[in-house]
Structure formats: structure tokens, C-alpha cells
Design an enzyme around this catalytic site. Structure first.
Site, PDB file in Angstrom:
ATOM      1  N   HIS A  73       0.852  -1.184   0.000  1.00 29.28           N
ATOM      2  CA  HIS A  73       0.000   0.000   0.000  1.00 29.28           C
ATOM      3  C   HIS A  73       0.887   1.232   0.000  1.00 29.28           C
ATOM      4  CE1 HIS A  73      -3.053   2.901   1.214  1.00 29.28           C
ATOM      5  NE2 HIS A  73      -3.910   2.021   0.738  1.00 29.28           N
ATOM      6  N   ASP A 116      -7.882  -5.378  -0.104  1.00 33.80           N
ATOM      7  CA  ASP A 116      -8.368  -6.231  -1.194  1.00 33.80           C
ATOM      8  C   ASP A 116      -7.996  -7.702  -1.045  1.00 33.80           C
ATOM      9  OD1 ASP A 116      -9.620  -4.214  -2.700  1.00 33.80           O
ATOM     10  OD2 ASP A 116      -7.674  -3.503  -3.387  1.00 33.80           O
TER      11      ASP A 116
END
Ligand code: ACO
Length: 462
Positions: free
Chosen positions: A317, A374
Site C-alpha cells: 500500500h 483487497d
């Protein structure tokens, strides 16, 4: 004589360039985040900043979402996301994001009634769905349908700086309610089933599930655990400060385009596999591992050797350098849903094995690569019966209140300017076309001035 207190001097940072030092005002946020205001940099120095991917660039001041990537903290309007996911409904969180505070009982009922009231889409829009090709990706359909709302509801299509607050709120409510119907219709279209219309007796998530899995002749049996899981997933996706799609919404909105067009742009940005599209990529990656017969260890080695060409989707991320707090909650929810529904999914085993291996591997730990939002969400969606092509649509449904809140906040900020970054030009310096680079016929032949013909003096022939 009473001593007067001199106010503390505002803090500044200094930049020295070519012998000249300038002061950069320091901006400190409510959570002590620090920014250097460079608004006058070009005027003062002639230079601009260069920051690929905006790793160090703040694009606005915002009071909506706080996120600390080092500590794994995420709060909406000050409330920890863990608390909201445990105790609130998605529609309440949407209200909080858009209006800045939790609704009271009366406001909750009013908001719920409004969402019901606007849930139908214009019947003519249903013909649009029928015209898309059979295998159209639902994200393309979603984006197209959202921008087409501005043709059915053109009130906000023209930018009016003094648009009344109610008109904006009305458009926002309409969009919140209709996106759910559009999302469910795009699924029905993709499987060739008749549309199921929204029902007023159902709450937001149950209504969506009924439109997805019900049929005009047989209502869907709504499982409370599935509704709860959906509430949690939508809440966890509801906002994430200035991510790629939200920045797209703000940037497009900065040209003063209407809400529907700005959100449609956000949907397109979200579709990308490095952003919201990663949830579909995770399941495709797990499918590949299982069908190829490769071991998880072999797959991890492939990722490491590929030098960034093969990714471990659902990992890493831009802001989180620790475990994504949303992924923690989703992992627990995933366990609960699979147990309740008695689903035994081989993909969950492979995902758990991947995580365990990556968490001990120097490649991932040294780069601070942890599971993101996700990684496990797709396994819940699969268990509920949502196909992988719809995963990013689900993300968009969750992210919508955040996009609306950010679009509104930007619009209300008197400093909101057309967003137009600068560049450093690296092309050739001035040059001219060579004769062989000029297409024949495009350049006019030089005009030759005719010599005036001198008439001999004498009797004319005529
Ligand atoms: N798998 C393998 N290697 C990775 C991964 C990954 N998922 N993510 C990053 N890396 C590696 C990069 O190759 C790079 O290695 P290097 O230093 O040897 O060159 C290093 O880690 C740093 O990565 P960057 O790409 O520079 O980090 P950035 O902040 O730009 O990327 C991103 C963040 C795009 C999310 C990235 O981690 C990624 O591609 N992840 C996979 C896709 C994904 O899951 N996206 C969803 C993110 S959450 C969301 O948007 C909703």
C-alpha cells in the site's frame, strides 16, 4: 504597567536556492501532521517541485478522514473505523462522511426514507443496459450509467457557483440511492436475468442483495450474517482520504464539472488493478496458483524474481507500512461468513498460506508489504455469491459516500482552484522543420510577382 504577551511567531521552514533564502509557512494538522506551504514557491524562486506519484505532496486540507500508515490507524471524522464497523450501518457512516456528524434518530429515519424514495432509476435508463455487449465489464457499465445520470437529471449539469446547498444534497442522495440499483442491474444484465426493482421495506444492504439475487417470482432469502458482512465491507471501503480515485474525483471536479461526471471519473480510476481492481486480481491470482499446480512457495519465488512484473495482488500500500487495519477486520469477517454459510473455499487456504509465507520473507518484510483491504474481501464476496467481475463495483458502492464528501468539501473550500500541475519539460529545444520533413502540397509555392506587361504604344488591334 501590565506586560503584553507577544504572540508566538508562526513556524516556518526555510529554503535556500542560489543564495536566496525564502520562508515556507508550516501547516500543522489536528493530528500533528506537518506540511510546508509552497504556494508561492514559483513566484519566489522560479522553480516548481517534482514529486512522481505525489509521495510527498498534499493536495488539500481535509477534515474527513485521518489515516496513519505507520501505526495502521484509520478514522472517519474522528471515529475509529473498527468502532464504526462494529456498531454502525453503512448508511449512517455515509451520512457521517457527507454531513460531518452521526445522524440522530430523526435524521436517520429521514435519510433512510430519502434513500428509498430515490432508489428507482428512470425507466429509459434500463434500455441503456440492454445495449451494452454481453460481456461488458460491470465497471465500464457503472461509470457510463453514472455519467448518464446527468442527462436524466440535468439540474446540476451547468456549474453555478451559488448552487443552493439543498440542490447538491439532493443530487448526492439521489446518487447514493441509485448507484446501488445501477450496480445490481449491471449484474443482472451480465447474467441475462430480468431486473429486480428496489423495495421500500428493505434496508440498504438487504435491498441490494435482493436486487442481486432475487427474481421477480422468487424473493431472495436474506441471511442476517451476509447483510452484516456487507455492511462491514461497505463501511471499510467508505473513504480513504486522497487515494487515486478520490484525487480523480477532486481533480475532475476542480474544472467545476457536475457531481455525476466527477464520480464517473472516480469509478474509472478505481477500476485499475493497482487500486480497487486489485480485489478481482487477487482472486484471479489465487485461481492461477490452484490451476497451475504450483505451490504457494513457487509462486512467491516467481514474484520475487520478477522484479516488480509479477505482483502479489492484495499486498502493499502506498500509505500503510504496516498491516492495513481494514484487512484485519475483513479477515475476521471472512472467517465468520465462511463458517456461518458452511463454505469450504480452497482459495482461503491458499490465501492464508500466501500471507504466512510472505510475512516471514525478507523481500516482503523489508519493503513493508502487508495484506491490504483487497486481499480477503474477494473471498467473502465469493461466499455470498458475488462474481469476481463485480468485486470492484462493490468497492465503488462502498467508496461513493467518501467521493461525495470529498467533492463537496472541495467545492465549499474558497481556495479550491482548477487543479493543473506543472511539469519539467525534457524534450528538444527549439528547432525547425527540415525540407524532407515537410509534406508536399502543404506549403504554398512562393508567390512570384508577375512583371506588368508593357503595352506597346500605338494603335490597338481591336
Ligand atoms: N508484490 C510484489 N512486490 C511489490 C508489491 C506487491 N504487491 N507491492 C510493491 N512491491 C515492491 C515493488 O516492486 C518495489 O520493489 P523495489 O523496491 O525492489 O523496486 C517496492 O515493493 C515498493 O513498491 P512501489 O511500487 O514503489 O510502492 P507504491 O507505493 O508505489 O505501490 C501499490 C503501492 C501500487 C499498492 C503496490 O504495493 C502494488 O502494486 N500492490 C499490488 C496491487 C494492490 O493490491 N493494489 C491495491 C492497493 S489498496 C487500494 O488501492 C484499494
Amino acid at each position: 504597567m501590565a506586560k503584553t504577551k507577544t504572540p508566538p511567531k508562526p513556524e516556518v521552514a526555510q529554503l535556500t536556492f542560489r543564495g536566496q533564502t525564502i520562508d515556507l509557512p508550516v501547516i500543522i494538522g489536528t493530528e500533528n501532521e506537518i506540511a510546508f506551504n509552497i504556494s508561492n514557491l514559483r513566484k519566489q524562486t522560479g522553480g516548481v517541485t517534482l514529486d512522481y506519484g505525489y509521495l510527498n505532496t498534499g493536495s488539500c486540507e481535509s477534515s474527513i478522514t485521518y489515516l496513519d500508515g505507520e501505526k495502521g490507524v484509520l478514522r472517519y471524522r474522528g471515529y475509529p473505523v473498527e468502532e464504526l464497523a462494529a456498531k454502525s450501518r453503512f448508511t449512517e457512516v455515509a451520512y457521517l462522511l457527507i454531513n460531518g456528524r452521526m445522524p440522530d434518530t430523526k435524521e436517520r429515519a429521514g435519510w433512510s426514507a430519502l434513500l428509498n424514495q430515490h432508489s428507482m432509476i428512470h425507466e429509459d435508463m434500463s434500455y441503456f443496459f440492454r445495449q451494452f455487449p454481453e460481456h461488458a465489464h460491470p465497471m465500464a457499465v457503472l461509470s457510463a450509467m453514472v455519467v448518464s445520470l446527468s442527462t436524466f437529471y440535468p439540474e446540476l449539469s451547468q456549474h453555478r457557483p451559488n448552487e443552493p446547498e439543498e440542490a447538491i444534497n439532493f443530487a448526492a442522495t439521489r446518487l447514493m440511492s441509485k448507484l446501488r440499483t445501477i450496480a445490481a442491474f449491471s449484474y443482472k444484465k451480465s447474467i441475462g436475468e430480468p431486473f429486480v426493482y428496489p423495495r421500500h421495506d428493505l434496508k440498504y444492504c438487504a435491498n441490494f442483495l435482493n436486487m442481486m439475487f432475487g427474481s421477480p417470482v422468487c424473493p431472495y432469502e436474506i441471511h442476517p450474517e451476509v447483510v452484516k458482512a456487507l455492511e462491514v465491507l461497505l463501511i471499510l471501503h467508505a473513504d480513504h482520504e486522497q487515494n487515486c480515485s478520490t484525487s480523480a474525483v477532486r481533480l475532475v471536479g476542480s474544472a467545476r464539472v457536475n457531481l455525476y461526471a466527477s464520480i464517473s471519473a472516480g469509478i474509472c480510476a478505481l477500476w485499475g488493478p493497482l487500486h480497487g481492481g486489485a480485489n478481482q486480481m487477487v482472486i484471479e491470482m489465487l485461481e492461477d496458483i490452484i490451476s497451475s499446480g504450483k505451490s504457494v512457495k513457487e509462486y512467491v519465488e516467481d514474484v520475487k524474481c520478477s522484479r516488480g512484473k509479477t505482483l502479489l495482488y492484495g499486498f502493499g500500500h502506498r500509505v500503510y507500512k504496516t498491516y492495513d487495519p481494514r484487512a484485519k477486520i475483513i479477515k475476521k469477517t471472512c472467517d465468520r461468513v465462511l463458517k456461518t454459510l458452511k463454505v469450504n473455499d480452497r482459495m482461503l487456504d491458499v490465501a492464508l498460506e500466501l500471507e504466512a509465507l510472505a510475512m516471514q520473507d525478507e523481500y516482503f518484510t523489508s519493503r513493508n508489504l502487508y495484506p491490504n483491504v483487497d486481499f480477503y474481501s474477494g473471498i467473502i464476496y465469493r461466499a455470498i455469491g458475488i462474481p469476481k467481475e463485480m468485486f470492484t463495483v462493490m468497492f465503488a458502492l462502498g467508496r461513493l459516500p467518501g467521493w461525495i464528501a470529498q467533492w463537496k468539501e472541495a467545492r465549499e473550500d474558497p481556495r479550491f482552484k482548477l487543479q493543473r500541475p506543472r511539469q519539467i519539460y525534457t524534450g528538444p529545444t527549439k528547432r525547425h522543420l527540415l525540407p524532407e520533413e515537410v509534406s508536399t502540397g502543404l506549403v504554398k509555392a512562393p508567390r512570384v510577382r508577375r512583371q506588368p506587361t508593357i503595352q506597346p504604344i500605338g494603335p490597338s488591334n481591336s
